[in-house]
Write a protein that holds these residues in place. Structure first.
Motif, mmCIF file in Angstrom:
data_model
loop_
_atom_site.group_PDB
_atom_site.id
_atom_site.type_symbol
_atom_site.label_atom_id
_atom_site.label_comp_id
_atom_site.label_asym_id
_atom_site.label_seq_id
_atom_site.Cartn_x
_atom_site.Cartn_y
_atom_site.Cartn_z
ATOM 1 N N UNK A 174 1.029 10.263 -41.665
ATOM 2 C CA UNK A 174 0.674 11.588 -42.206
ATOM 3 C C UNK A 174 0.957 11.653 -43.709
ATOM 4 N N UNK A 190 -1.948 9.923 -45.269
ATOM 5 C CA UNK A 190 -3.173 10.722 -45.076
ATOM 6 C C UNK A 190 -3.252 11.802 -46.158
ATOM 7 N N UNK A 191 -2.108 12.421 -46.461
ATOM 8 C CA UNK A 191 -2.102 13.485 -47.474
ATOM 9 C C UNK A 191 -2.557 12.933 -48.827
ATOM 10 N N UNK A 192 -2.153 11.710 -49.158
ATOM 11 C CA UNK A 192 -2.663 11.082 -50.371
ATOM 12 C C UNK A 192 -4.159 10.837 -50.282
ATOM 13 N N UNK A 252 -6.410 12.299 -48.609
ATOM 14 C CA UNK A 252 -7.265 13.499 -48.545
ATOM 15 C C UNK A 252 -7.786 13.906 -49.926
ATOM 16 N N UNK A 261 -12.524 14.257 -47.881
ATOM 17 C CA UNK A 261 -12.357 15.633 -47.423
ATOM 18 C C UNK A 261 -12.089 15.733 -45.930
ATOM 19 N N UNK A 272 -10.422 14.662 -42.378
ATOM 20 C CA UNK A 272 -9.178 14.032 -41.964
ATOM 21 C C UNK A 272 -9.438 12.673 -41.326
ATOM 22 N N UNK A 296 -7.713 9.326 -42.550
ATOM 23 C CA UNK A 296 -6.868 8.513 -41.654
ATOM 24 C C UNK A 296 -7.241 7.041 -41.738
ATOM 25 N N UNK A 327 1.345 6.236 -50.506
ATOM 26 C CA UNK A 327 0.773 7.577 -50.604
ATOM 27 C C UNK A 327 0.030 7.743 -51.935
#
Lengths: 243, 320
Positions: free
Chosen positions: A98, A101-103, A105, A109, A111, A115, A150
Motif C-alpha cells: 500500500x 501503491x500510494x507513490x 498513484x 489514476x 488503483x 498496484x 515509494x
C-alpha cells in the motif's frame, strides 16, 4: 550538457543562523551527485529548499529548464523531482504494498494499474516477499528501502536521497549502493546526501561539499578528497600537511 | 482486499428481520436511531477515520441540514427532499470554508478548533430569532406521504429511509476506499509530509473528504427534523451530539468501513438505557459514559470493536 537541476545563489536563514549561504551548483541528467558535509553543514535544509518543503530566502531552483522556486512539494513530485527523508517516513500502519501503491498513484489514476506498478518496483528493490507486511513491522533497512520504492513508484526524473545509507550495516550499504547504480542505469538522476565519505566517494560522479552553509568544493570525488578546504572541514587544519 | 459481498448481504438481512422480530414502536425507534447514528458515524469516518482529521464539530453540519430543509419548508413550502439537497450543498460549502483555515492545524489543535466552531454555531443559532432562536422551530404537519417526507401512522417508513441513509454513507465509503482518494486519505492520516513528497495535494484531499462527510451528515440532519418534527439549537447543534457522532465511529473502528455500524449498535441502546434509568436527571450520565468509553478505547483497543477480530486472529496460532 545542460543541467537537469540547477541551484543558483540559494540562501536560507533561521533567525540568526545562516543555514545555506549563496549555494550554487548543477546536476546533469543521469548524473549521481554526492552532497557532502559535516553534521550541521546545511545539507538537509538545502534539500528542503530544493524540494519545496521550505521556501528559500533568496536564490532560484530550476528543474528541466523551468524556474520551480517556491513550488509546493506535491507539485514538484508531479514535475518529477522527488525526495526521501533522513529520518525514515513510511506510512506505518499500511502494508509495504500500500505504501508503494500510494507513490504509483501519482502516474496511474486507477488503483489496479498502480498496484501492478507497485509490485514491479517492490520486485526491483528486493521487497517483493515483504509486500503484505505492515511498514511498522519492517526492519530499519527495509523501511529505508521501502521509502525509496515509494519514491521510485512516482517515476521521478530526479531522486534526492537524504542519508539513505545511514544506520545500515555494511552488507545493507552494499545492497543500497547497488540499487542506486541500477536506478541511474534506468535513467534516474540522483542526488545523495551523506556525511559518510566512504559511501559517496566510489558511487558519485561528482561531489559538492557544504560547510557552514557554503559550498566549499564542487569536483570529482578524487579531486575533492585531496582538497585542503575539504580536509580541513572534515578533520581540522592540523591534518592538511599529512594529506 | 475482500469483496464486500458477505457483510452487505448480512446487513440487508439483519435490517429486514429486525422490525419483524422487534415490532413495537419503541423498538423501531431504537432501530431508526441505530441506523441514523451508523450513517452519521460513517459520514464522520470519511474525514476522521480515513483522513485522520478528528472533528468534534460535526453537529454543525447536522444542524445546517436540519435548519436548511426546515426553513425552506416553512418559508418557501419547498419539499424537504429538495431542502435536504440544499442543506447538503450548504454543509459541503461550510466544510470547505471552515477547512481552509483549520486544516493548517495538526492533531489536537485541529480537534480543539472544531469544538470551538461547534460551540460558536450553537450559540449563534440559539440567538438568531429569524430562525426561531431559543424557541426552536416546529415543522408544519403535512399528510402522510413519501413526497412530504412525513409518516404519522407508523415508524416503519422512517426506518426504511434511515436504512437508505446508512446504505448511502456506506456506499460512499466503499467507493472512496477502493479509489485513489481512499489511498491518499489514509496516506495523509499516516504522514502528511511523506504524502506531499509523493505528490499528494494534502489540503485538496482533506477538503474533498470534509465536503463529502459534511454533505452526508447534513442529509441525516434533514431526516432528524422530519422524524422529530421539532428542532432547536440544543437538539441539533450541541457538543454532546458532535461527541456522540465521533464516538460512534471511534468505538466501532475508525478508518474501517463497517466500524461505525458496530459503534452505533452499542452506543444507541446504551444511551436509551441511561435515559430510561436516570430519566430527566440523566442528561449528564450519558456524557460520563461516553467519556469513560473514549478512555477505555484509547487505552485498550485504539482500533475499536472492528479491530478486536484482528487482534484475536493474531493471538491464535497461525495456520502454516
Amino acid at each position: 550538457m545542460t543541467a537537469l537541476l540547477e541551484i543558483e545563489g540559494l540562501t536560507k536563514h533561521f533567525g540568526g543562523v545562516l543555514a545555506n549561504d549563496n549555494v550554487s551548483f548543477g546536476v546533469a541528467e543521469g548524473e549521481i551527485l554526492g552532497l557532502l558535509g559535516p553534521n550541521g553543514a546545511g545539507k538537509t535544509t538545502l534539500f528542503n529548499c530544493i524540494t519545496g518543503f521550505l521556501p528559500p530566502d533568496r536564490g532560484r531552483v530550476r528543474f528541466a529548464g523551468v524556474d520551480v522556486t517556491g513550488r509546493s512539494a506535491s507539485r514538484l513530485a508531479r514535475d518529477g523531482l522527488v525526495r526521501t527523508f533522513q529520518i525514515v517516513r513510511v506510512f506505518p500502519d499500511l502494508s509495504a504494498l500500500e505504501n508503494v501503491v500510494i507513490g504509483a498513484l501519482l502516474r496511474h489514476g486507477r488503483v489496479s494499474a498502480a498496484r501492478r506498478r507497485a509490485l514491479e518496483v517492490l520486485e526491483d528493490v528486493g521487497l517483493a516477499a515483504r509486500s503484505n507486511v505492515r511498514a511498522r513491522d519492517l526492519t530499519t533497512a527495509e523501511r529505508k528501502r521501502l521509502e525509496v520504492a515509494r519514491a521510485l513508484a512516482t517515476d521521478p526524473r530526479a531522486l534526492l536521497l537524504d542519508e539513505a545509507m545511514s544506520g545500515l550495516n555494511p552488507r545493507e550499504v552494499a545492497e543500497a549502493v547497488a540499487l542506486v547504480r541500477r536506478l541511474r542505469e534506468g535513467g534516474v538522476t540522483i542526488v545523495l546526501v551523506e556525511h559518510v565519505l566512504e559511501v559517496v566517494m566510489p558511487l558519485a560522479d561528482r561531489v559538492v561539499v557544504l560547510q557552514e552553509g557554503r559550498a566549499i568544493a564542487d569536483a570529482t570525488p578524487a579531486a575533492v578528497s585531496r582538497d585542503p578546504a575539504v580536509i580541513e572541514a572534515y578533520l581540522g587544519p592540523q591534518f592538511i600537511e599529512r594529506a | 482486499m475482500p469483496r464486500p459481498g458477505l457483510p452487505v448481504i448480512a446487513l440487508v438481512a439483519a435490517a429486514l428481520v429486525y422490525p419483524l422480530v422487534f415490532g413495537s414502536p419503541a423498538a423501531i425507534n431504537v432501530g431508526v436511531l441505530i441506523l441514523l447514528f451508523a450513517a452519521l458515524g460513517t459520514a464522520w469516518n470519511l474525514l476522521g477515520g480515513y483522513a485522520g482529521q478528528i472533528s468534534f464539530g460535526h453537529a454543525v453540519f447536522f444542524g445546517i441540514g436540519a435548519y436548511t430543509s426546515t426553513v425552506l419548508l416553512k418559508e418557501a413550502g419547498l419539499s424537504p427532499w429538495l431542502g435536504m439537497l440544499a442543506g447538503a450543498a450548504l454543509a459541503a460549502l461550510a466544510a470547505v470554508l471552515l477547512g481552509v483555515p483549520t486544516f493548517r492545524l495538526a492533531g489536537h489543535y485541529f480537534a480543539i478548533a472544531t469544538i470551538v466552531i461547534g460551540e460558536i454555531a450553537h450559540t449563534v443559532v440559539r440567538n438568531l430569532d429569524a430562525i426561531g432562536g431559543a424557541r426552536g422551530l416546529f415543522l408544519p404537519i403535512l399528510p402522510t406521504s413519501l413526497v412530504n417526507y412525513q409518516f404519522h401512522n407508523s415508524r416503519l417508513p422512517y426506518y426504511g429511509i434511515a436504512f437508505g441513509l446508512y446504505a448511502l454513507a456506506l456506499a460512499a465509503t466503499l467507493m472512496v476506499e477502493r479509489r485513489r482518494i481512499g489511498y491518499y486519505l489514509r496516506a495523509i492520516r499516516e504522514d502528511p509530509t511523506a504524502s506531499r513528497s509523493v505528490g499528494v495535494s494534502v489540503l485538496q484531499y482533506k477538503l474533498a473528504a470534509a465536503a463529502l462527510s459534511a454533505a452526508l451528515t447534513a442529509i441525516c440532519g434533514t431526516f432528524y427534523a422530519q422524524y422529530v418534527l421539532f428542532i432547536d439549537s440544543d437538539s441539533v447543534f450541541p457538543l454532546s451530539l458532535s461527541i456522540l457522532i465521533a464516538l460512534t465511529a471511534i468505538l466501532g473502528g475508525a478508518g474501517r468501513a463497517y466500524g461505525p455500524l458496530l459503534g452505533a449498535g452499542v452506543l444507541v441502546p446504551l444511551s436509551e438505557i441511561t435515559r430510561i434509568a436516570f430519566g430527566g436527571t440523566g442528561r449528564g450520565a450519558d456524557l460520563v459514559i461516553y467519556g469513560a468509553l473514549i478512555v477505555l478505547i484509547s487505552v485498550a483497543q485504539p482500533g475499536g470493536i472492528a479491530a478486536l477480530g484482528d487482534a484475536l486472529r493474531r493471538r491464535l496460532p497461525q495456520p502454516a
